[in-house]
Motif scaffolding. Structure first.
Motif, PDB file in Angstrom:
ATOM      1  N   ASN A   1       0.811  -1.221   0.000  1.00  0.00           N
ATOM      2  CA  ASN A   1       0.000   0.000   0.000  1.00  0.00           C
ATOM      3  C   ASN A   1       0.840   1.265   0.000  1.00  0.00           C
ATOM      4  O   ASN A   1       0.586   2.214   0.746  1.00  0.00           O
ATOM      5  N   GLY A   2       1.863   1.269  -0.839  1.00  0.00           N
ATOM      6  CA  GLY A   2       2.656   2.468  -0.993  1.00  0.00           C
ATOM      7  C   GLY A   2       3.688   2.701   0.082  1.00  0.00           C
ATOM      8  O   GLY A   2       4.319   3.760   0.104  1.00  0.00           O
ATOM      9  N   VAL A   3       3.880   1.747   0.991  1.00  0.00           N
ATOM     10  CA  VAL A   3       4.859   1.889   2.071  1.00  0.00           C
ATOM     11  C   VAL A   3       5.943   0.836   1.906  1.00  0.00           C
ATOM     12  O   VAL A   3       5.653  -0.358   1.837  1.00  0.00           O
ATOM     13  N   ALA A   4       7.199   1.277   1.826  1.00  0.00           N
ATOM     14  CA  ALA A   4       8.347   0.373   1.749  1.00  0.00           C
ATOM     15  C   ALA A   4       8.983   0.295   3.128  1.00  0.00           C
ATOM     16  O   ALA A   4       9.139   1.310   3.809  1.00  0.00           O
ATOM     17  N   GLU A   5       9.351  -0.916   3.539  1.00  0.00           N
ATOM     18  CA  GLU A   5       9.896  -1.117   4.885  1.00  0.00           C
ATOM     19  C   GLU A   5      11.152  -1.963   4.822  1.00  0.00           C
ATOM     20  O   GLU A   5      11.231  -2.946   4.084  1.00  0.00           O
ATOM     21  N   LEU A   6      12.139  -1.584   5.628  1.00  0.00           N
ATOM     22  CA  LEU A   6      13.385  -2.331   5.751  1.00  0.00           C
ATOM     23  C   LEU A   6      13.664  -2.558   7.229  1.00  0.00           C
ATOM     24  O   LEU A   6      13.681  -1.617   8.014  1.00  0.00           O
ATOM     25  N   VAL A   7      13.856  -3.840   7.604  1.00  0.00           N
ATOM     26  CA  VAL A   7      14.179  -4.200   8.982  1.00  0.00           C
ATOM     27  C   VAL A   7      15.617  -4.694   9.026  1.00  0.00           C
ATOM     28  O   VAL A   7      15.994  -5.594   8.268  1.00  0.00           O
ATOM     29  N   LEU A   8      16.413  -4.113   9.903  1.00  0.00           N
ATOM     30  CA  LEU A   8      17.823  -4.464  10.046  1.00  0.00           C
ATOM     31  C   LEU A   8      18.059  -5.024  11.446  1.00  0.00           C
ATOM     32  O   LEU A   8      17.667  -4.424  12.442  1.00  0.00           O
ATOM     33  N   LYS A   9      18.695  -6.157  11.500  1.00  0.00           N
ATOM     34  CA  LYS A   9      18.882  -6.893  12.751  1.00  0.00           C
ATOM     35  C   LYS A   9      19.721  -6.090  13.748  1.00  0.00           C
ATOM     36  O   LYS A   9      20.842  -5.688  13.455  1.00  0.00           O
ATOM     37  N   ASN A  10      19.156  -5.856  14.933  1.00  0.00           N
ATOM     38  CA  ASN A  10      19.913  -5.137  15.957  1.00  0.00           C
ATOM     39  C   ASN A  10      19.354  -5.384  17.354  1.00  0.00           C
ATOM     40  O   ASN A  10      19.713  -4.689  18.295  1.00  0.00           O
ATOM     41  N   ASN A  11      18.492  -6.398  17.490  1.00  0.00           N
ATOM     42  CA  ASN A  11      17.852  -6.662  18.777  1.00  0.00           C
ATOM     43  C   ASN A  11      18.491  -7.886  19.431  1.00  0.00           C
ATOM     44  O   ASN A  11      18.282  -9.009  19.004  1.00  0.00           O
ATOM     45  N   LEU A  12      19.274  -7.635  20.469  1.00  0.00           N
ATOM     46  CA  LEU A  12      19.950  -8.724  21.172  1.00  0.00           C
ATOM     47  C   LEU A  12      19.454  -8.863  22.606  1.00  0.00           C
ATOM     48  O   LEU A  12      20.134  -9.437  23.448  1.00  0.00           O
ATOM     49  N   GLU A  13      18.286  -8.330  22.874  1.00  0.00           N
ATOM     50  CA  GLU A  13      17.757  -8.366  24.234  1.00  0.00           C
ATOM     51  C   GLU A  13      17.632  -9.814  24.698  1.00  0.00           C
ATOM     52  O   GLU A  13      17.051 -10.643  24.025  1.00  0.00           O
ATOM     53  N   GLY A  14      18.202 -10.125  25.826  1.00  0.00           N
ATOM     54  CA  GLY A  14      18.160 -11.475  26.352  1.00  0.00           C
ATOM     55  C   GLY A  14      19.412 -12.278  26.077  1.00  0.00           C
ATOM     56  O   GLY A  14      19.663 -13.288  26.746  1.00  0.00           O
ATOM     57  N   ILE A  15      20.231 -11.859  25.068  1.00  0.00           N
ATOM     58  CA  ILE A  15      21.457 -12.611  24.763  1.00  0.00           C
ATOM     59  C   ILE A  15      22.688 -11.718  24.712  1.00  0.00           C
ATOM     60  O   ILE A  15      23.812 -12.219  24.731  1.00  0.00           O
ATOM     61  N   GLN A  16      22.497 -10.406  24.617  1.00  0.00           N
ATOM     62  CA  GLN A  16      23.648  -9.490  24.607  1.00  0.00           C
ATOM     63  C   GLN A  16      23.852  -8.937  26.015  1.00  0.00           C
ATOM     64  O   GLN A  16      22.999  -8.224  26.537  1.00  0.00           O
ATOM     65  N   LEU A  17      24.975  -9.255  26.617  1.00  0.00           N
ATOM     66  CA  LEU A  17      25.238  -8.792  27.972  1.00  0.00           C
ATOM     67  C   LEU A  17      25.946  -7.448  27.992  1.00  0.00           C
ATOM     68  O   LEU A  17      25.631  -6.581  28.804  1.00  0.00           O
ATOM     69  N   ALA A  18      26.911  -7.281  27.106  1.00  0.00           N
ATOM     70  CA  ALA A  18      27.718  -6.059  27.124  1.00  0.00           C
ATOM     71  C   ALA A  18      27.143  -5.006  26.187  1.00  0.00           C
ATOM     72  O   ALA A  18      26.635  -5.317  25.105  1.00  0.00           O
ATOM     73  N   ALA A  19      27.226  -3.747  26.608  1.00  0.00           N
ATOM     74  CA  ALA A  19      26.828  -2.638  25.747  1.00  0.00           C
ATOM     75  C   ALA A  19      27.868  -2.445  24.648  1.00  0.00           C
ATOM     76  O   ALA A  19      29.041  -2.819  24.796  1.00  0.00           O
ATOM     77  N   LEU A  20      27.446  -1.879  23.533  1.00  0.00           N
ATOM     78  CA  LEU A  20      28.365  -1.557  22.446  1.00  0.00           C
ATOM     79  C   LEU A  20      28.929  -0.162  22.671  1.00  0.00           C
ATOM     80  O   LEU A  20      28.201   0.743  23.089  1.00  0.00           O
ATOM     81  N   LEU A  21      30.198  -0.012  22.342  1.00  0.00           N
ATOM     82  CA  LEU A  21      30.782   1.318  22.438  1.00  0.00           C
ATOM     83  C   LEU A  21      30.077   2.278  21.498  1.00  0.00           C
ATOM     84  O   LEU A  21      29.882   3.449  21.810  1.00  0.00           O
ATOM     85  N   GLN A  22      29.696   1.767  20.309  1.00  0.00           N
ATOM     86  CA  GLN A  22      28.942   2.596  19.371  1.00  0.00           C
ATOM     87  C   GLN A  22      28.091   1.706  18.481  1.00  0.00           C
ATOM     88  O   GLN A  22      28.508   0.615  18.089  1.00  0.00           O
ATOM     89  N   GLN A  23      26.907   2.187  18.161  1.00  0.00           N
ATOM     90  CA  GLN A  23      26.056   1.574  17.134  1.00  0.00           C
ATOM     91  C   GLN A  23      25.420   2.704  16.347  1.00  0.00           C
ATOM     92  O   GLN A  23      25.041   3.734  16.909  1.00  0.00           O
ATOM     93  N   SER A  24      25.325   2.515  15.023  1.00  0.00           N
ATOM     94  CA  SER A  24      24.825   3.616  14.199  1.00  0.00           C
ATOM     95  C   SER A  24      24.138   3.088  12.954  1.00  0.00           C
ATOM     96  O   SER A  24      24.350   1.946  12.533  1.00  0.00           O
ATOM     97  N   LEU A  25      23.318   3.952  12.390  1.00  0.00           N
ATOM     98  CA  LEU A  25      22.645   3.690  11.118  1.00  0.00           C
ATOM     99  C   LEU A  25      22.697   4.960  10.284  1.00  0.00           C
ATOM    100  O   LEU A  25      22.291   6.030  10.749  1.00  0.00           O
ATOM    101  N   GLN A  26      23.185   4.828   9.057  1.00  0.00           N
ATOM    102  CA  GLN A  26      23.145   5.910   8.079  1.00  0.00           C
ATOM    103  C   GLN A  26      22.412   5.386   6.853  1.00  0.00           C
ATOM    104  O   GLN A  26      22.856   4.407   6.226  1.00  0.00           O
ATOM    105  N   ALA A  27      21.273   5.965   6.521  1.00  0.00           N
ATOM    106  CA  ALA A  27      20.475   5.526   5.378  1.00  0.00           C
ATOM    107  C   ALA A  27      20.259   6.687   4.426  1.00  0.00           C
ATOM    108  O   ALA A  27      19.808   7.765   4.840  1.00  0.00           O
ATOM    109  N   ASP A  28      20.596   6.470   3.160  1.00  0.00           N
ATOM    110  CA  ASP A  28      20.377   7.456   2.105  1.00  0.00           C
ATOM    111  C   ASP A  28      19.427   6.860   1.083  1.00  0.00           C
ATOM    112  O   ASP A  28      19.648   5.740   0.589  1.00  0.00           O
ATOM    113  N   ILE A  29      18.381   7.596   0.753  1.00  0.00           N
ATOM    114  CA  ILE A  29      17.297   7.076  -0.077  1.00  0.00           C
ATOM    115  C   ILE A  29      17.112   7.957  -1.300  1.00  0.00           C
ATOM    116  O   ILE A  29      17.081   9.191  -1.194  1.00  0.00           O
TER     117      ILE A  29
END
Length: 685
Positions: free
Chosen positions: A151-179
């Protein structure tokens, strides 16, 4: 999924996973992994095709020998185009293959959380280096993925959910998207996170997000909506050196969507909105009918003409003939609509006596349309269903106007047979709605018919014969704001014109799209053979279930489905005998992505519930498709199933436009991951 890709172990182990991929030690049975320092996504999107680059930094935190194996949770319809890693001061390029991978050696066991995270289609690469304790290294992977579109909506899902298995925080995480988009973007959002920057320049856009010293607890969900007036197309192709079936070395997929500007220039429409204002329509029903009529009048195309007819015991019309869509005429229509009150009996004969003779014969550039709303059976004039239907048919035939009648039956006291006959005999459809559903049903219908559609289109090419094995077959209708994914084969790389022909009201309409069938055997569109196989299996299953299992044609179809399933590693589940597995897989439910449960009740009258279980996380929504006895697609229902568990899909016996379907046998196909489950439903009326 091929046997041997992963042996899953449900033993819980304490690990630290990266925000996108896993850097495991191939010297150990269990998946011990390096600590992730940072993860950065760089995404370039052009017309719904996304090139995703993920760069991750790791630190070696073990005192024993560690030989790294990088494993990335690749989306189902994505293909890796590049892979490299940085270690000891230089970049190393990996070899990317378009062929399916079979992981050999360690790690051989993964925890349940790891298995869920990595999914069914992980990409892996063994890195030729041995990092010492506290050494750092960087990995960069690039892949192409076609975005989900609806219905005219494009969606992109990028894996980044580690809740429950990631113990340590990341020093940095980022997303740059150009469309960049050929279609104007009416909206742009990063719904999962609060972006640092979001710019929508209509034909281009930028989204940026970053955080420091934070846990990765949510997937990135990027969406943008596009102007319906500028539909997009996306053509993809790949040419293989060899294929398992000899049907042509080329595979293509085409995302077809009709262009409303082409049709609106060709077909002018004349509407008569007929509103039942008998006494039984009082209250919410007359209010919603008024609102729906006002919506249609407000949204007419500039070249349309219209009139309104109200009926009870007698009739009243806005004008004696049709008037053009002008501000003054629209204002007059609203005064007429607002002044309607409900009283009297139901004289359907008089309603059509007043409205039908106003139509002029329709040519190739004109469509005549009646929108007819009523909540009861005829009580005045001709009241017999068969006689009244024949009478209206004769009125319409006498005009030579080729009128399309779309009927809306409201509530439980309507003469369903009459409305089905009126619409079925006159190029239309009958809809049956609740008392409080009139506005939604009529406006949804109008938004469909006021814009171009192709009913059950046929596909061909110029030059003729350039494409073959085109699926789905028969193809579903095309609607504004929706794309139909067409897959096929070819043997000669060349530039062709892809032609879609079908019906728009009573007129023949065609669309032409120029596409290039490539001669390149590269990994960008490596998912196309599997996508084509899924479309073919679905079409063959529809044909198979229209026959008795012992029929020779059914046996031949089953053999064909089996062959495609084995060649392309797509599971096809038959209701009576389990599923067809690829040669490497064992004949157990554990190899499937989903398992169907009960269909209850079956037979059914109002609604049937299909329960199913997902055995693995599904990257895309589970989809239920309903077909009638002619093999025509009737209804699509979807259910998000991102975690293993039990789910339910419902079918209320209606098609995608809300039209109530007749009694009979229907086929369903439930798709989840690389598994297709089929069965039959019996609808009683």
């Amino acid at each position: 999924m091929k046997k041997g890709l992963f042996i899953l172990c449900l033993t819980a182990i304490c690990i630290e996973l990266c925000a996108a991929g896993l850097m495991a030690n191939r010297m150990t049975i269990y998946a011990e992994s390096l600590t992730t320092l940072r993860c950065d996504y760089d995404v370039n999107i052009c017309n719904e095709a996304a090139v995703v680059t993920v760069r991750e930094s790791f630190r070696q935190n073990y005192n024993h020998l560690f030989k790294p194996r990088y494993i990335y949770p690749l989306p189902q319809q994505a293909s890796v185009t590049g892979m490299r890693w940085y270690f000891a001061g230089q970049w190393h390029e990996a070899t990317v293959s378009v062929q399916p991978q079979t992981a050999l050696g360690n790690p051989a066991s993964f925890s349940a959380q790891q298995a869920i995270y990595l999914g069914n289609y992980p990409y892996y690469c063994d890195l030729d280096c041995i990092p010492a304790f506290l050494d750092t290294m960087c990995v960069e992977i690039t892949y192409l993925q076609v975005m989900d579109y609806h219905n005219g909506v494009a969606e992109l899902v990028l894996k980044n959910n580690l809740e429950g298995i990631q113990l340590a925080a990341l020093l940095q995480q980022s997303l740059q998207a150009d469309i960049t988009s050929q279609r104007p973007m009416t909206g742009l959002e990063l719904s999962s996170h609060t972006p640092d920057m979001l710019v929508n320049n209509i034909l281009s856009g930028t989204v940026h997000y970053s955080s420091q010293n934070q846990s990765a607890t949510a997937d990135y969900v990027l969406r943008y909506s596009m102007d319906y007036e500028h539909p997009g197309t996306q053509a993809m192709s790949v040419f293989r050196d060899s294929t398992p079936d000899g049907l042509g070395n080329g595979y293509f997929a085409f995302y077809a969507e009709p262009d409303p500007s082409l049709s609106s220039l060709q077909i002018r429409k004349v509407y008569n909105i007929i509103i039942d204002v008998s006494g039984s329509m009082s209250g919410e029903k007359i209010l919603q009918a008024q609102q729906a009529s006002g919506y249609v009048v407000d949204h007419l195309n500039p070249t349309d003409c219209f009139n309104l007819t109200a009926f009870s015991t007698a009739t009243q019309t806005l004008w004696t003939d049709y008037h053009p869509n002008t501000p003054a005429n629209v204002a007059a229509a609203h005064l007429f609509i607002d002044g309607l009150t409900a009283n009297g009996s139901t004289n359907i004969q008089a309603a059509f006596d007043s409205s039908v003779p106003q139509f002029n014969p329709a040519g190739d550039s004109l469509a005549n349309i009646i929108i007819f709303m009523t909540d009861g059976e005829p009580t005045v004039g001709i009241t017999d269903t068969q006689l009244l239907s024949a009478y209206v048919d004769s009125l319409i035939a006498a005009t030579g106007a080729g009128i399309c009648v779309f009927s809306f039956g409201i509530g439980t006291s309507v003469d369903e047979e009459l409305l089905i006959l009126l619409s079925g005999h006159n190029n239309g459809t009958a809809y049956f709605v609740g008392n409080d559903e009139i506005f939604e049903a009529v406006t949804d219908f109008y938004n469909t018919v006021c814009n171009p559609t192709l009913v059950y289109p046929q596909f061909s090419s110029i030059p003729a014969g350039a494409i073959s094995e085109v699926y789905p077959n028969p193809a579903p209708s095309l609607f504004l704001g929706r794309q139909v994914v067409i897959c096929g084969r070819y043997d000669t790389p060349q530039h062709i014109v892809f032609v879609c022909r079908g019906q728009l009201f009573t007129h023949e309409v065609s669309y032409q799209y120029e596409i290039n069938l490539t001669g390149q055997n590269h990994g960008i569109y490596g998912f196309l053979p599997k996508l084509w196989a899924k479309k073919k299996i679905e079409s063959l299953l529809v044909q198979y279930h229209a026959l008795q299992p012992s029929n020779p044609d059914a046996i031949a179809l089953r053999q064909m489905i089996t062959q495609v399933s084995q060649h392309y590693h797509v599971l096809a589940i038959f209701e009576e005998s389990g599923f067809l597995a690829v040669p490497e897989a064992e004949n157990t439910w554990a190899e499937a992505d989903i398992r169907a449960g009960s269909c209850f009740p079956n037979p059914f009258g109002d609604v049937v519930r299909l329960r199913f279980e997902t055995l693995k996380p599904l990257k895309q929504a589970a989809q239920l498709r309903i077909y009638n006895a002619k093999g025509q697609l009737v209804k699509i229902e979807e259910c998000q199933a991102r975690t293993p568990g039990s789910y339910e899909l419902r079918w209320e016996g209606k098609d995608n436009s809300g039209t109530r379907q007749g009694a009979g046998i229907y086929l369903y196909i439930l798709e989840g991951g690389d598994t297709l489950v089929t069965g039959k439903l019996t609808l009683l009326r």
